[in-house]
Design a protein around this motif. Structure first.
Motif, PDB file in Angstrom:
ATOM      1  N   THR A 250       0.760  -1.214  -0.035  1.00  0.00           N
ATOM      2  CA  THR A 250       0.012  -0.154   0.224  1.00  0.00           C
ATOM      3  C   THR A 250       0.729   1.445  -0.060  1.00  0.00           C
ATOM      4  OG1 THR A 250      -0.130   0.235   2.518  1.00  0.00           O
ATOM      5  CG2 THR A 250      -1.829  -1.031   1.429  1.00  0.00           C
ATOM      6  N   GLN A 251       2.139   1.236   0.337  1.00  0.00           N
ATOM      7  CA  GLN A 251       2.955   2.296   0.465  1.00  0.00           C
ATOM      8  C   GLN A 251       2.717   3.353   1.715  1.00  0.00           C
ATOM      9  OE1 GLN A 251       3.870   3.900  -3.590  1.00  0.00           O
ATOM     10  NE2 GLN A 251       3.110   2.099  -4.454  1.00  0.00           N
ATOM     11  N   THR A 252       1.734   2.943   2.217  1.00  0.00           N
ATOM     12  CA  THR A 252       1.275   3.846   3.437  1.00  0.00           C
ATOM     13  C   THR A 252       0.587   5.009   2.615  1.00  0.00           C
ATOM     14  OG1 THR A 252       3.194   2.976   4.863  1.00  0.00           O
ATOM     15  CG2 THR A 252       1.654   4.380   5.952  1.00  0.00           C
TER      16      THR A 252
ATOM     17  N   VAL B 245      -6.793  -9.279   3.378  1.00  0.00           N
ATOM     18  CA  VAL B 245      -6.311  -9.007   4.754  1.00  0.00           C
ATOM     19  C   VAL B 245      -5.561  -7.542   4.758  1.00  0.00           C
ATOM     20  CG1 VAL B 245      -4.635  -9.702   6.829  1.00  0.00           C
ATOM     21  CG2 VAL B 245      -5.621 -11.469   5.389  1.00  0.00           C
ATOM     22  N   GLY B 246      -5.938  -6.760   5.393  1.00  0.00           N
ATOM     23  CA  GLY B 246      -5.428  -5.269   5.311  1.00  0.00           C
ATOM     24  C   GLY B 246      -6.509  -4.259   5.445  1.00  0.00           C
ATOM     25  N   ALA B 247      -6.135  -3.068   5.303  1.00  0.00           N
ATOM     26  CA  ALA B 247      -4.744  -2.530   5.428  1.00  0.00           C
ATOM     27  C   ALA B 247      -4.506  -2.164   6.959  1.00  0.00           C
ATOM     28  CB  ALA B 247      -4.712  -1.108   4.461  1.00  0.00           C
TER      29      ALA B 247
ATOM     30  N   SER C 277      -7.252   2.131   4.796  1.00  0.00           N
ATOM     31  CA  SER C 277      -8.407   1.138   4.592  1.00  0.00           C
ATOM     32  C   SER C 277      -9.461   1.925   4.429  1.00  0.00           C
ATOM     33  CB  SER C 277      -8.404   0.525   6.162  1.00  0.00           C
ATOM     34  OG  SER C 277      -7.396  -0.593   6.288  1.00  0.00           O
ATOM     35  N   GLY C 278      -9.671   3.175   4.736  1.00  0.00           N
ATOM     36  CA  GLY C 278     -10.731   3.903   4.322  1.00  0.00           C
ATOM     37  C   GLY C 278     -10.902   4.330   2.854  1.00  0.00           C
ATOM     38  N   ALA C 279      -9.948   4.263   2.235  1.00  0.00           N
ATOM     39  CA  ALA C 279     -10.093   4.485   0.729  1.00  0.00           C
ATOM     40  C   ALA C 279     -10.308   3.029   0.219  1.00  0.00           C
ATOM     41  CB  ALA C 279      -8.825   4.976   0.200  1.00  0.00           C
TER      42      ALA C 279
ATOM     43  N   ALA D 245      -2.331   4.791  -3.320  1.00  0.00           N
ATOM     44  CA  ALA D 245      -1.720   3.603  -3.690  1.00  0.00           C
ATOM     45  C   ALA D 245      -2.501   2.285  -3.241  1.00  0.00           C
ATOM     46  CB  ALA D 245      -0.182   3.310  -3.254  1.00  0.00           C
ATOM     47  N   GLY D 246      -3.144   2.546  -2.034  1.00  0.00           N
ATOM     48  CA  GLY D 246      -3.937   1.347  -1.514  1.00  0.00           C
ATOM     49  C   GLY D 246      -5.078   1.195  -2.239  1.00  0.00           C
ATOM     50  N   SER D 247      -5.702   2.213  -2.752  1.00  0.00           N
ATOM     51  CA  SER D 247      -6.917   2.113  -3.428  1.00  0.00           C
ATOM     52  C   SER D 247      -6.757   1.748  -4.923  1.00  0.00           C
ATOM     53  CB  SER D 247      -7.458   3.602  -3.681  1.00  0.00           C
ATOM     54  OG  SER D 247      -8.771   3.740  -4.588  1.00  0.00           O
TER      55      SER D 247
END
Length: 437
Positions: free
Chosen positions: A99-101, A123-125, A131-133, A105-107
């Motif tokens: 996710t690169q924090t 499993v994440g984030a 996680s909200g995204a 990127a996570g989205s």
């Protein structure tokens, strides 16, 4: 095929769906009704391909010092279950994304997992902002998401509004409880005046608000307004001065490791940390963070004596999991690793219990395998065996009892940790906030 009775079924551990397939093949039937997944055959395809899970972990970025071991824990869980028969008669596969924090990127990673890789669960984030995204994508694509580390109270509020439709849960307790634990620690240490500095995102602001409320209820005083820092700011000198400059008894610093180390180092270099105790949280519980903050001229940690809280692990499976982790990785157990194991195992158990390798299948059974009633079982393979036999189970994890409620939340205990003069981290106490559910 008339001899394929119940006794035969039990002897060879065939499911009713497998029997249906044998009957259809024997009769030469190719009709849709024998595909096992409705008119479009989608569920049948998911079963035939086996359960596929995804991992969203911060192996780079602001939380990488904690997140490096996360995908290793998820893979260890998958490998363990595959060694004892897999899920729904097939091996489980895993796709790991970084996710690169970063929420963007996570989205993007979540979109890939849901729409390209077609995973049933993720499993994440870790970062609540990530996680909200990602969770909106999971809900839209009907992928079950279980976070082992996103602790913002925002998720509880959204779940109560019905925004997740059951496709969200977490094995780490929300900061509704950790904030109470940190406030209890501040009270126990006799601090009367505490200032707050936090990272300006869902995690930082949510924790800040809950801590301020809990500390005031205990008779404490919050000095000035909480200082919120931009993680992308070029420098954090002014934020450090605003948080430490009024010389409070303590500063509650709700940080991420990379940027938080910059802020605390700045406070030290400005001569603002003398006589002020730093209260930290789970976002910086790592040796790397202590090294990033740095040392004094005489070789001591800049933040020696700092205290912090972090969700602890006290589950019935912790001892055996710790032994397995050391055997397979050669590493010491780090923060949230047991929570990753539990999140992964729960989703695999739920998929088996639902007889479907889909997000909807996992969602439909995850609360059943995590909660009473049912046989309490802490060994992952034994739990899977009981589920295959059609028994109800109440899985007892490594992180805790993982009793997930209707909002996707668990209640956990918290370790109190301290930074030594040499920069070492040690757990010195435990604190258990009172549940207000």
């Amino acid at each position: 095929m008339k001899y394929l009775n119940l006794a035969y079924l039990r002897k060879y551990r065939l499911t009713s769906k497998t029997l249906l397939t044998l009957v259809c093949l024997s009769a030469g039937i190719l009709a849709t009704s024998c595909q096992g997944g409705g008119s479009d055959g989608k569920q049948s395809s998911a079963k035939d391909n086996g359960l596929k899970l995804g991992s969203l972990s911060p192996t780079t970025g602001d939380l990488s010092s904690i997140g490096q071991n996360w995908p290793i824990a998820v893979k260890l869980a998958v490998d363990t279950i595959n060694e004892c028969g897999g899920v729904n008669e097939a091996p489980v596969s895993l796709v790991t994304e970084d996710t690169q924090t970063d929420p963007s990127a996570g989205s993007s990673a979540m979109t890939k997992l849901a729409e390209v890789d077609k995973v049933g669960g993720v499993v994440g984030a870790f970062a609540s902002s990530v996680s909200g995204a990602a969770v909106d994508i999971a809900v839209r694509d009907k992928v079950m998401m279980v976070s082992p580390g996103s602790t913002s109270p925002v998720f509880t509020e959204r779940a109560k509004k019905g925004e997740f439709n059951g496709f969200w849960a977490r094995t780490a307790p929300p900061d509704t409880y950790q904030s109470q634990a940190l406030a209890a620690l501040a009270e126990k240490k006799g601090f009367k005046n505490v200032s707050i500095v936090d990272i300006n995102n869902d995690y930082g602001v949510g924790f800040e608000q809950q801590f301020a409320k809990a500390f005031k209820e205990k008779g404490g005083n919050i000095v000035g307004k909480p200082v919120r820092y931009d993680p992308k700011a070029a420098t954090l000198d002014s934020e450090a001065k605003a948080a430490f400059g009024s010389k409070p008894d303590a500063v509650a610093a709700i940080l991420y490791a990379e940027t938080g180390s910059v802020l605390l180092k700045s406070a030290f270099e400005q001569g603002l940390t003398d006589g002020v105790t730093i209260l930290l949280t789970d976002g910086v519980y790592s040796d790397d963070f202590i090294r990033q903050v740095g040392k004094t001229a005489d070789g001591k940690s800049i933040i020696a004596g700092a205290l912090g809280t972090v969700p602890g692990a006290d589950g019935k499976a912790l001892k055996s999991f710790t032994a397995l982790w050391k055997e397979k990785t050669g590493k010491e157990l780090t923060a949230y690793v047991p929570h990753n194991w539990d999140a992964t195992v729960l989703m695999m158990l739920a998929a088996e219990a639902s007889d479907a390798n889909t997000g909807e299948g996992i969602k439909s059974k995850i609360l059943d395998v995590a909660n009473a009633p049912g046989t309490e079982v802490s060994d992952a393979c034994e739990a899977m065996k009981l589920v295959r036999q059609g028994e109800n189970i109440n899985f007892q994890g490594a992180s805790g009892n993982v009793d997930i409620d209707q909002n996707g939340d668990v209640v956990g205990s918290y370790d109190v940790w301290q930074v030594g003069e040499d920069g070492s981290l040690s757990v010195i106490d435990k604190v258990n906030p009172v549940s207000n559910k």
